[in-house]
Design an enzyme around this catalytic site. Structure first.
Site, PDB file in Angstrom:
ATOM      1  N   ARG A 151       0.649  -1.515  -0.105  1.00 22.57           N
ATOM      2  CA  ARG A 151      -0.033   0.098  -0.021  1.00 22.57           C
ATOM      3  C   ARG A 151       0.457   1.600  -0.427  1.00 22.57           C
ATOM      4  O   ARG A 151       0.835   2.480  -0.626  1.00 22.57           O
ATOM      5  CB  ARG A 151      -1.255   0.004   1.508  1.00 22.57           C
ATOM      6  CG  ARG A 151      -1.808   1.174   0.705  1.00 22.57           C
ATOM      7  CD  ARG A 151      -3.033   1.097   2.469  1.00 22.57           C
ATOM      8  NE  ARG A 151      -3.800   2.019   2.919  1.00 22.57           N
ATOM      9  CZ  ARG A 151      -4.254   2.995   3.073  1.00 22.57           C
ATOM     10  NH1 ARG A 151      -3.886   2.518   4.648  1.00 22.57           N
ATOM     11  NH2 ARG A 151      -5.231   3.382   3.313  1.00 22.57           N
ATOM     12  N   HIS A 189      -6.417  -6.178  -1.743  1.00 20.06           N
ATOM     13  CA  HIS A 189      -6.976  -6.053  -1.003  1.00 20.06           C
ATOM     14  C   HIS A 189      -7.741  -7.693  -0.375  1.00 20.06           C
ATOM     15  O   HIS A 189      -8.494  -8.253   0.111  1.00 20.06           O
ATOM     16  CB  HIS A 189      -8.547  -5.474  -1.045  1.00 20.06           C
ATOM     17  CG  HIS A 189      -8.454  -3.971  -0.755  1.00 20.06           C
ATOM     18  ND1 HIS A 189      -9.572  -2.881  -1.003  1.00 20.06           N
ATOM     19  CD2 HIS A 189      -7.292  -3.546  -0.726  1.00 20.06           C
ATOM     20  CE1 HIS A 189      -8.887  -1.392  -1.412  1.00 20.06           C
ATOM     21  NE2 HIS A 189      -7.764  -1.540  -0.992  1.00 20.06           N
ATOM     22  N   HIS A 223       0.043   4.224  -2.594  1.00 14.51           N
ATOM     23  CA  HIS A 223       0.077   5.745  -1.675  1.00 14.51           C
ATOM     24  C   HIS A 223       1.357   6.534  -2.028  1.00 14.51           C
ATOM     25  O   HIS A 223       1.083   8.090  -2.328  1.00 14.51           O
ATOM     26  CB  HIS A 223       0.257   5.667  -0.461  1.00 14.51           C
ATOM     27  CG  HIS A 223      -1.318   6.082  -0.325  1.00 14.51           C
ATOM     28  ND1 HIS A 223      -2.167   6.002   0.943  1.00 14.51           N
ATOM     29  CD2 HIS A 223      -2.366   4.753  -0.663  1.00 14.51           C
ATOM     30  CE1 HIS A 223      -3.320   5.400   1.188  1.00 14.51           C
ATOM     31  NE2 HIS A 223      -3.825   4.555  -0.161  1.00 14.51           N
ATOM     32  N   ASN A 255      -4.391   8.404   4.601  1.00 12.28           N
ATOM     33  CA  ASN A 255      -2.605   8.101   5.608  1.00 12.28           C
ATOM     34  C   ASN A 255      -2.663   7.840   6.978  1.00 12.28           C
ATOM     35  O   ASN A 255      -2.121   7.404   7.869  1.00 12.28           O
ATOM     36  CB  ASN A 255      -1.592   8.800   4.887  1.00 12.28           C
ATOM     37  CG  ASN A 255      -1.172   8.128   3.263  1.00 12.28           C
ATOM     38  OD1 ASN A 255      -1.879   7.611   2.806  1.00 12.28           O
ATOM     39  ND2 ASN A 255      -0.576   9.544   2.562  1.00 12.28           N
TER      40      ASN A 255
HETATM   41  C1  HEM Z   1      -9.541   0.905  -5.749  1.00 11.57           C
HETATM   42  C2  HEM Z   1      -9.759   2.430  -4.730  1.00 11.57           C
HETATM   43  C3  HEM Z   1      -8.449   2.627  -3.514  1.00 11.57           C
HETATM   44  C4  HEM Z   1      -9.133   2.742  -2.590  1.00 11.57           C
HETATM   45  C5  HEM Z   1     -10.437   3.185  -2.133  1.00 11.57           C
HETATM   46  C6  HEM Z   1      -8.768   1.924  -1.511  1.00 11.57           C
HETATM   47  C7  HEM Z   1      -8.681   2.231   0.252  1.00 11.57           C
HETATM   48  C8  HEM Z   1      -8.387   1.328   1.655  1.00 11.57           C
HETATM   49  C9  HEM Z   1      -8.520   1.625   2.711  1.00 11.57           C
HETATM   50  C10 HEM Z   1      -9.889   2.912   3.122  1.00 11.57           C
HETATM   51  C11 HEM Z   1      -8.180   0.923   3.507  1.00 11.57           C
HETATM   52  C12 HEM Z   1      -7.951   0.359   4.770  1.00 11.57           C
HETATM   53  C13 HEM Z   1      -7.730   1.440   5.759  1.00 11.57           C
HETATM   54  C14 HEM Z   1      -6.814   1.557   6.600  1.00 11.57           C
HETATM   55  O1  HEM Z   1      -8.315   1.687   6.758  1.00 11.57           O
HETATM   56  O2  HEM Z   1      -6.340   2.137   7.532  1.00 11.57           O
HETATM   57  C15 HEM Z   1      -6.301  -0.175   2.401  1.00 11.57           C
HETATM   58  C16 HEM Z   1      -6.633  -0.839   2.052  1.00 11.57           C
HETATM   59  C17 HEM Z   1      -4.844  -1.175   1.592  1.00 11.57           C
HETATM   60  N1  HEM Z   1      -5.342  -1.111   0.251  1.00 11.57           N
HETATM   61 FE1  HEM Z   1      -6.318  -0.693  -0.388  1.00 11.57          FE
HETATM   62  N2  HEM Z   1      -7.408   1.225  -1.711  1.00 11.57           N
HETATM   63  C18 HEM Z   1      -7.817   1.287  -2.870  1.00 11.57           C
HETATM   64  C19 HEM Z   1      -7.106   0.596  -3.837  1.00 11.57           C
HETATM   65  C20 HEM Z   1      -5.044  -0.148  -3.504  1.00 11.57           C
HETATM   66  C21 HEM Z   1      -3.958  -0.381  -4.021  1.00 11.57           C
HETATM   67  C22 HEM Z   1      -4.632   0.104  -6.098  1.00 11.57           C
HETATM   68  C23 HEM Z   1      -3.528  -0.793  -3.703  1.00 11.57           C
HETATM   69  C24 HEM Z   1      -2.477  -1.484  -4.285  1.00 11.57           C
HETATM   70  C25 HEM Z   1      -1.791  -1.844  -4.979  1.00 11.57           C
HETATM   71  C26 HEM Z   1      -3.717  -1.285  -1.945  1.00 11.57           C
HETATM   72  C27 HEM Z   1      -3.494  -1.946  -1.030  1.00 11.57           C
HETATM   73  C28 HEM Z   1      -4.096  -1.688  -0.074  1.00 11.57           C
HETATM   74  C29 HEM Z   1      -3.313  -2.359   0.933  1.00 11.57           C
HETATM   75  C30 HEM Z   1      -2.604  -4.083   0.979  1.00 11.57           C
HETATM   76  C31 HEM Z   1      -4.222  -3.341   1.700  1.00 11.57           C
HETATM   77  C32 HEM Z   1      -3.721  -2.810   3.610  1.00 11.57           C
HETATM   78  C33 HEM Z   1      -2.842  -2.777   4.319  1.00 11.57           C
HETATM   79  C34 HEM Z   1      -2.648  -2.509   5.567  1.00 11.57           C
HETATM   80  O3  HEM Z   1      -2.994  -3.841   6.570  1.00 11.57           O
HETATM   81  O4  HEM Z   1      -1.523  -1.751   6.375  1.00 11.57           O
HETATM   82  N3  HEM Z   1      -5.047  -0.644  -2.028  1.00 11.57           N
HETATM   83  N4  HEM Z   1      -6.871   0.400   0.814  1.00 11.57           N
END
Ligand code: HEM
Ligand SMILES: *[C@@H]1O[C@H](CO)[C@@H](O)[C@H](O)[C@H]1NC(C)=O
Length: 337
Positions: A66, A197, A70, A98
């Site tokens: 992630r 995800h 970002h 973030n």
């Molecule tokens: C399509 C639009 C996307 C949205 C709206 C989105 C939104 C989010 C949100 C809200 C979270 C949880 C954050 C939290 O509550 O602390 C999350 C987690 C995550 N996102 Fe996305 N995301 C998107 C696309 C992506 C992309 C393109 C990637 C990687 C290439 C990605 C990788 C991740 C990963 C791996 C997590 C888990 C992180 C952790 O456990 O520390 N996301 N995302």
């Protein structure tokens, strides 16, 4: 009027011009073996460090992936996301998407420390992020891919860019598509990269609306008759109450929470994506194209892995700083003085 010969030579010229043009486009400014001579141990050091970090904390794999996302969506893949508040810089770490959420900075610091020992002032923080993301995915059973290198580090951060360009978890499909388009990524990339995800966690704050908002209820009524959606919703309500406990966590993929696999898409087909932004891929897809892609990934993991790798390379190529622009930071948290 142009004669036949004239036409043919014009076409030839067009092919040659287009040919050379697309040659440099495809190649991009990045290079596969950029550090081969300058830092031969680079890839070993990153892979080893990521493996150690993920062994200590399995979630770190998701967090590192992630971090690269970002970074790339704000002014390109230039490590702007790593800068702390200092000397006129307002850190992106404090921006909405973030704050209290992005993690893995210490792992990047550790890798940078080792690299400064092995090959001082040579490897950019932006390249470390790209390599760490790749190794993080592989460490949890996901695909691997070649990472083109030679990105340089930014001299600034963009707090407002982080708020503007990273999509919110309650985005509509239209908003998601336009955010990706702004970065040169298409709907296919959106669907493939959302497969991230398949591991990692989200805070209650990020999915409360999906669990309680009546406006979103209608979208899932389809699943009520199978009594799948409603019970899933009830489980999520026990993790995330109507108010409070904002930082309590739920896995993004409840089936295989720590593995990088294609289960994310199986969940989507059942209406069990955790975020609104996951579920809208199904519920707001009007022409059935996304459904087709989701279905093919849910039934063919190899296909998903190949598409994911392909889209990750595209994402990693967003607006890199190259040449003598930017710098190679000594510490990933601060610009050089
Ligand atoms: C399509 C639009 C996307 C949205 C709206 C989105 C939104 C989010 C949100 C809200 C979270 C949880 C954050 C939290 O509550 O602390 C999350 C987690 C995550 N996102 Fe996305 N995301 C998107 C696309 C992506 C992309 C393109 C990637 C990687 C290439 C990605 C990788 C991740 C990963 C791996 C997590 C888990 C992180 C952790 O456990 O520390 N996301 N995302
Ligand atoms: C998304 O969430 C934000 C912050 O909670 C809220 O202000 C906004 O109205 C929500 N947008 C939609 C489309 O529900």
């Amino acid at each position: 009027m142009m004669d036949q010969k004239g036409k043919i030579s014009l076409i030839l010229i067009a092919i040659i011009l287009h040919g050379t043009g697309s040659f440099s486009d495809d190649d991009g400014p990045l290079v596969l073996e950029y550090y081969k001579e300058k830092c031969p141990l680079l890839e070993e050091i990153v892979r080893y460090s990521v493996e150690v970090a993920v062994f200590k904390d399995p979630r770190m794999a998701a967090s590192l992936l992630r971090l690269h996302f970002h970074d790339c969506f704000v002014m390109g893949c230039d490590a702007s996301v790593l800068l702390d508040n200092f000397g006129g810089i307002t850190s992106e770490k404090q921006a909405g998407p973030n704050l209290n959420s992005l993690r893995g900075f210490e792992v990047i610091d550790q890798i940078k420390y080792l690299l400064e020992e092995a090959c001082p002032r040579t490897v950019s923080c932006a390249d470390i992020l790209a390599l760490a993301a790749r190794d993080a995915v592989a460490s949890r059973g996901g695909p691997s891919w070649d990472v083109w290198l030679g990105r340089r580090d930014s001299l600034q951060a963009s707090f407002s860019g982080a708020n503007q360009f990273i999509p919110a978890p309650n985005s509509s499909l239209e908003t998601l598509i336009s955010h990706f388009k702004q970065q040169g990524l298409d709907v296919g990339d959106l669907v493939a990269l959302s497969g991230s995800h398949t591991f990692g966690k989200a805070r209650c704050l990020s999915f409360r609306q999906r669990v309680y908002d009546v406006n979103f209820k209608g979208q899932y009524e389809l699943y009520d008759k199978y009594r799948k959606y409603t019970s899933f919703r009830r489980i999520l309500q026990t993790i995330c109450p109507r108010s409070g406990r904002n930082n309590d966590l739920s896995p993004l993929d409840f089936m295989t929470p720590a593995r990088f696999d294609n289960h994310y898409y199986v969940n989507l087909l059942q209406g069990k994506g955790l975020l609104i932004s996951d579920n809208v891929l199904m519920t707001q897809d009007h022409d059935g194209e996304i459904l087709k892609q989701v279905w093919s990934y849910a039934t063919d993991e190899k296909l998903f892995f190949a598409s994911f790798a392909n889209s990750m390379v595209k994402m990693g190529n967003i607006n890199p700083i190259t040449g003598n622009q930017g710098e190679i930071r000594k510490s990933c948290r601060f610009v050089n003085t």
